[in-house]
Design an enzyme around this catalytic site. Structure first.
Site, PDB file in Angstrom:
ATOM      1  N   CYS A  79       0.834  -1.209   0.000  1.00  0.00           N
ATOM      2  CA  CYS A  79       0.000   0.000   0.000  1.00  0.00           C
ATOM      3  C   CYS A  79       0.872   1.264   0.000  1.00  0.00           C
ATOM      4  O   CYS A  79       1.531   1.527  -0.988  1.00  0.00           O
ATOM      5  CB  CYS A  79      -0.993  -0.061   1.159  1.00  0.00           C
ATOM      6  SG  CYS A  79      -2.435   0.958   0.847  1.00  0.00           S
ATOM      7  N   HIS A 170      -3.492  -4.677   1.781  1.00  0.00           N
ATOM      8  CA  HIS A 170      -2.839  -4.947   3.073  1.00  0.00           C
ATOM      9  C   HIS A 170      -2.765  -6.456   3.327  1.00  0.00           C
ATOM     10  O   HIS A 170      -3.697  -7.020   3.900  1.00  0.00           O
ATOM     11  CB  HIS A 170      -3.643  -4.295   4.199  1.00  0.00           C
ATOM     12  CG  HIS A 170      -3.408  -2.829   4.334  1.00  0.00           C
ATOM     13  ND1 HIS A 170      -2.560  -2.284   5.272  1.00  0.00           N
ATOM     14  CD2 HIS A 170      -3.894  -1.786   3.624  1.00  0.00           C
ATOM     15  CE1 HIS A 170      -2.538  -0.975   5.154  1.00  0.00           C
ATOM     16  NE2 HIS A 170      -3.342  -0.641   4.153  1.00  0.00           N
ATOM     17  N   GLU A 172      -1.257  -8.057   5.502  1.00  0.00           N
ATOM     18  CA  GLU A 172      -1.043  -8.401   6.908  1.00  0.00           C
ATOM     19  C   GLU A 172      -2.340  -8.381   7.728  1.00  0.00           C
ATOM     20  O   GLU A 172      -2.341  -8.758   8.886  1.00  0.00           O
ATOM     21  CB  GLU A 172      -0.016  -7.434   7.526  1.00  0.00           C
ATOM     22  CG  GLU A 172      -0.524  -6.052   7.893  1.00  0.00           C
ATOM     23  CD  GLU A 172      -0.824  -5.127   6.712  1.00  0.00           C
ATOM     24  OE1 GLU A 172      -0.745  -5.576   5.546  1.00  0.00           O
ATOM     25  OE2 GLU A 172      -1.165  -3.961   6.961  1.00  0.00           O
TER      26      GLU A 172
END
Ligand code: GLN
Length: 196
Positions: A79, A170, A172
């Site tokens: 990102c 994202h 994660e």
């Protein structure tokens, strides 16, 4: 075993640490440039690219990061982190690190779609990858050595150029750790090559 650093100046740092550890690799939060010496690969988290850039300058990270990259070590920009890597940013005169041969546009999915989730099919990684987008950039244009790994709505959202991996979303923020695992494999391969 490889050690992966997560740039810890701003943004979603802790979640990346978890995703790295869930893949069985060692994770380090990088807050000082000297820590770059002890890691095999580096992740730039999501957050706010202009803020992250300010902190990179404030903590004298720019030159040490360029040296880290010159050693051929892998870097994964997620990102805002993708924006830091890109050679060109639409509407801006200068890039940040300017090392990955892509042009990115910031906040490019429109205000009405500030954040959303989609299932992506990712080359080399697999199908049905749950991707979370938050005020995400996308790759408008990619150089000839860039491999496009995933698209959403016809837009490039994940790509690789040699030691660089960059995504709009994202990786994660969900428990699907496959993309972090793919990056860790890149780091293992690069370390094997450097030791050979
Ligand atoms: N919009 C942010 C930027 O331009 C990126 C958003 C994110 O990392 N979730 O830097």
């Amino acid at each position: 075993m490889v050690t992966i650093g997560v740039l810890g100046l701003q943004g979603a740092v802790r979640e990346h640490v978890r995703a790295i550890q869930d893949n069985g690799a060692e994770a380090v939060v990088v807050k000082k440039a000297t820590q770059l010496e002890g890691i095999d690969g580096l992740i730039f988290p999501g957050g706010e690219s202009t803020t992250m850039r300010r902190l990179i300058d404030l903590y004298d990270f720019m030159e040490p990061m360029k040296e880290f990259i010159a050693q051929g070590k892998p870097v994964f920009g997620t990102c805002a982190g993708l924006i830091l890597l890109a050679k060109k940013i639409v509407g801006y005169e200068e890039p940040h690190l300017g090392v990955m041969d892509v042009t990115v546009e910031r906040n490019s999915f429109g205000r009405q779609r500030e954040s959303f989730e989609v299932d992506l099919d990712i080359a080399h990684v697999g199908e049905g990858y749950n991707a979370v987008f938050i005020r995400a950039p996308h790759i408008v244009d990619a150089g000839e050595n860039v491999e496009i790994l995933a698209k959403h709505d016809g837009r490039i959202v994940l790509a690789r150029e040699g030691q660089f991996l960059g995504c709009s979303f994202h990786p994660e923020l969900t428990s699907d750790n496959r993309l972090t695992g793919y990056f860790i494999k890149m780091v293992e391969e690069s370390k094997d090559k450097q030791m050979a």
